[in-house]
Design a protein around this motif. Sequence first.
Motif: not given
Length: 189
Positions: A23, A26, A32, A36
Motif C-alpha cells: 500500500r 502504490v 501496483v 510489486e
Amino acid sequence: MNGAGQDGGLRAVFLAERPLFLRMLVARLGDVGEAEDVLQDLWLRLDATAVGPIADPTAYLYRMANNMAIDRRRRAARRLDRDGAWSHSRPDASEHPDAERMMIARDRLARVEAILARLPERVATAFRLYRFEELPQKAIAERMNISVSGVEKLLYRAYAKIHLRRGPAGEDDGQAVRLTQEEDRCDGR
C-alpha cells in the motif's frame, strides 16, 4: 517483532507487513505493478544480504522500501529525460535527403575516394583522419608524429588536389590534372 537481528527475522517481518508495504509503495509509485516489482526486489535484497542486529526491523524495511521506490522514480525520470532528448535529436522526415541527393552525395564521395587513392599515403591519411574520423589537427599530428603545421600542409595539399581534380560538374579538369601530375612527380609518385 522477534528475531530482529537475523535475516530470517527480517523476512518474517517482511511477510507479515507485506500488505502495508504494498500500500505504501502504490501510494509512492502510483502503480501496483511497479510496487510489486519493488517488493520483489526488496525480497531478493533481503535474501541476498546479511545484516546485523536491527532494533526496529519494521522501520528498517519501510526505509528500504521507500529508498527503493525513490530510486525507481529517479531512474524513470532519467529514462524519460534521455528518451525525450533522443527523440528531439532525431531528424524529421523532411530533414532526410531524398533519393536523388543521396545518389549525388554517394557519387561525390566515390570521386573523393578515388582522388584520395591517388594521393600520397601521408596526405590521404591526414585527410581521412581529419574529415572522416573528425580528429583535431593536434591529435592527427601526435598520431602521425609530425607538427600541427605539417598536418595543415598535408590537409592543404589534399584539399587542393580534390578541388583541382573536380571541375564545376565534378569532372576532372585537364589543367588541374596536369598540376596534380606535376605535384605527384614532386612527391616521388
